[in-house]
Design a protein around this motif. Structure first.
Motif, PDB file in Angstrom:
ATOM      1  N   UNK A 130       0.822  -1.209   0.000  1.00 27.65           N
ATOM      2  CA  UNK A 130       0.000   0.000   0.000  1.00 27.65           C
ATOM      3  C   UNK A 130       0.856   1.258   0.000  1.00 27.65           C
ATOM      4  N   UNK A 131       0.441   2.192  -0.857  1.00 28.21           N
ATOM      5  CA  UNK A 131       1.032   3.532  -0.835  1.00 28.21           C
ATOM      6  C   UNK A 131       0.260   4.299   0.238  1.00 28.21           C
ATOM      7  N   UNK A 132       0.595   4.023   1.490  1.00 25.73           N
ATOM      8  CA  UNK A 132      -0.206   4.498   2.631  1.00 25.73           C
ATOM      9  C   UNK A 132      -0.130   6.008   2.846  1.00 25.73           C
ATOM     10  N   UNK A 133       0.778   6.666   2.166  1.00 27.96           N
ATOM     11  CA  UNK A 133       1.101   8.076   2.448  1.00 27.96           C
ATOM     12  C   UNK A 133      -0.143   8.975   2.537  1.00 27.96           C
ATOM     13  N   UNK A 134      -1.026   8.841   1.544  1.00 31.03           N
ATOM     14  CA  UNK A 134      -2.162   9.764   1.448  1.00 31.03           C
ATOM     15  C   UNK A 134      -3.061   9.659   2.683  1.00 31.03           C
ATOM     16  N   UNK A 135      -3.016   8.509   3.327  1.00 30.22           N
ATOM     17  CA  UNK A 135      -3.861   8.320   4.515  1.00 30.22           C
ATOM     18  C   UNK A 135      -3.396   9.181   5.680  1.00 30.22           C
ATOM     19  N   UNK A 136      -2.109   9.604   5.626  1.00 35.78           N
ATOM     20  CA  UNK A 136      -1.623  10.485   6.708  1.00 35.78           C
ATOM     21  C   UNK A 136      -1.232  11.852   6.146  1.00 35.78           C
ATOM     22  N   UNK A 137      -1.802  12.197   5.003  1.00 32.48           N
ATOM     23  CA  UNK A 137      -1.601  13.550   4.484  1.00 32.48           C
ATOM     24  C   UNK A 137      -0.276  13.787   3.803  1.00 32.48           C
ATOM     25  N   UNK A 138       0.350  12.726   3.275  1.00 32.26           N
ATOM     26  CA  UNK A 138       1.641  12.879   2.580  1.00 32.26           C
ATOM     27  C   UNK A 138       1.545  12.349   1.157  1.00 32.26           C
ATOM     28  N   UNK A 139       2.598  12.623   0.389  1.00 26.62           N
ATOM     29  CA  UNK A 139       2.687  12.047  -0.960  1.00 26.62           C
ATOM     30  C   UNK A 139       3.724  10.931  -0.940  1.00 26.62           C
ATOM     31  N   UNK A 140       3.677  10.009  -1.896  1.00 22.67           N
ATOM     32  CA  UNK A 140       4.693   8.951  -1.939  1.00 22.67           C
ATOM     33  C   UNK A 140       6.103   9.532  -2.054  1.00 22.67           C
ATOM     34  N   UNK A 141       6.977   9.076  -1.147  1.00 22.40           N
ATOM     35  CA  UNK A 141       8.384   9.486  -1.237  1.00 22.40           C
ATOM     36  C   UNK A 141       9.235   8.228  -1.413  1.00 22.40           C
ATOM     37  N   UNK A 142      10.520   8.334  -1.133  1.00 24.22           N
ATOM     38  CA  UNK A 142      11.455   7.215  -1.332  1.00 24.22           C
ATOM     39  C   UNK A 142      11.354   6.693  -2.775  1.00 24.22           C
TER      40      UNK A 142
END
Ligand code: T3D
Length: 260
Positions: A130-142
């Motif tokens: 899961x690209x979980x980032x959006x669930x905590x208000x972030x964009x995919x990094x790394x």
């Protein structure tokens, strides 16, 4: 306290095992530093011909450790990314040796993207992504916004990143993120076998293949053809090419000895 990154040599394979199983191997500064150091060492050590990256316990990596002290209500995530994530992803991509990632369980956020930075990703049947980032208000990094469109295509990259949904290993394989899936109980042995197979391949050819594929999507056909010619010229001068041809003629398995 147990080592947060386990390192072991099996022949010419360096196995790196993320080892914070109680946090699903979430990434905090100590683990990021250990990974950065381990990839530096892997690059410098001629005895290492392939790297196998995996996780301890039921998860591969749950991304950034969300229990870490961010220090302030407005943390500078960019500084952390500059110091920890970006150097690691660049080191993995620049490593002149193959990296096999065996995703043994959940791979979330930066954990998923760490896997995608490897050359080949295999997964346990029960693994999920899961690209979980959006669930905590972030964009995919790394490297997520770089790897996802290249591996899965633009539309799937957008859906994965914007929705933050969880996909199974089978779905990840169907969209090109995973090479092969194995039953959970055999993943570790299959991963080591595959990594040892890579380690026995001609080291200079592996380095050249990685280098050529790294530039492929940005180059024109002309530029890429020229690069292939230059790299092939170098490989033609090498002892492993002679060994490969001789082994073919003599109907025996080749033994590639050249080192980086
Ligand atoms: O600069 C920066 O650091 C920013 C960079 C950000 C990069 C990122 O990676 S952002 C994305 C961060 N990751 C997430 O948002 C994922 C959070 N975790 C989850 O959504 C779920 O845990 C999973 C889907 C990964 C797995 O779910 P499940 O049900 O299998 O396990 P669980 O029960 O949620 O987790 C098990 C334990 O691991 C639990 O601890 P506990 O309650 O038993 O003591 C849980 O808190 C812990 N854990 C899971 N993920 C993390 C974590 N602890 C710290 N950080 C985590 N990311």
């Amino acid at each position: 306290m147990p080592d947060i990154l386990l390192t072991a040599m099996h022949g010419a394979v360096l196995t790196l095992t993320l080892n914070r199983p109680e946090r699903l191997n979430a990434l905090e500064t100590g683990l990021m530093q250990a990974l950065n150091t381990a990839f530096d060492a892997a690059a410098a050590d001629p005895a290492v011909r392939a790297v196998l990256l995996t996780g301890a316990g039921r998860g591969f990596c749950a991304g950034a450790d969300l229990t870490q002290d961010f220090g302030t209500a407005k943390p500078d995530l960019g500084a952390k990314i500059d110091a920890e994530y970006n150097p690691l992803v660049k080191k993995m991509r620049a490593l002149p040796k193959p990296i096999l990632c065996a995703v043994n369980g959940v791979a979330a956020g930066a954990g998923m993207n760490l896997a995608l930075a490897a050359d080949i990703v295999i997964a346990a049947q029960s693994a999920h992504f899961t690209q979980a980032f959006v669930r905590i208000g972030l964009l995919p990094d790394a490297g997520g916004t770089y790897f996802l469109p290249r591996l899965a295509g633009e539309g799937r990259a957008r859906a994965l990143a914007l929705l933050g949904e969880t996909i199974s290993a089978a779905e990840a394989q169907a969209i090109g993120l995973v090479w092969k899936i194995f039953a959970d109980e055999v993943l570790a042995t299959e991963a080591l076998t595959m990594a040892q197979h890579l380690a026995a391949r001609p080291a200079r050819a592996l380095r050249a293949i990685k280098a050529a594929l790294e530039t492929s999507l940005e180059h024109s056909l002309d530029a890429q053809l020229n690069l292939e010619r230059d790299l092939q010229r170098e490989l033609g001068y090498g002892v492993d090419f002679i060994e490969g041809v001789m082994a073919f003629r003599e109907k025996r398995p080749p033994v590639f000895r050249d080192r980086l």
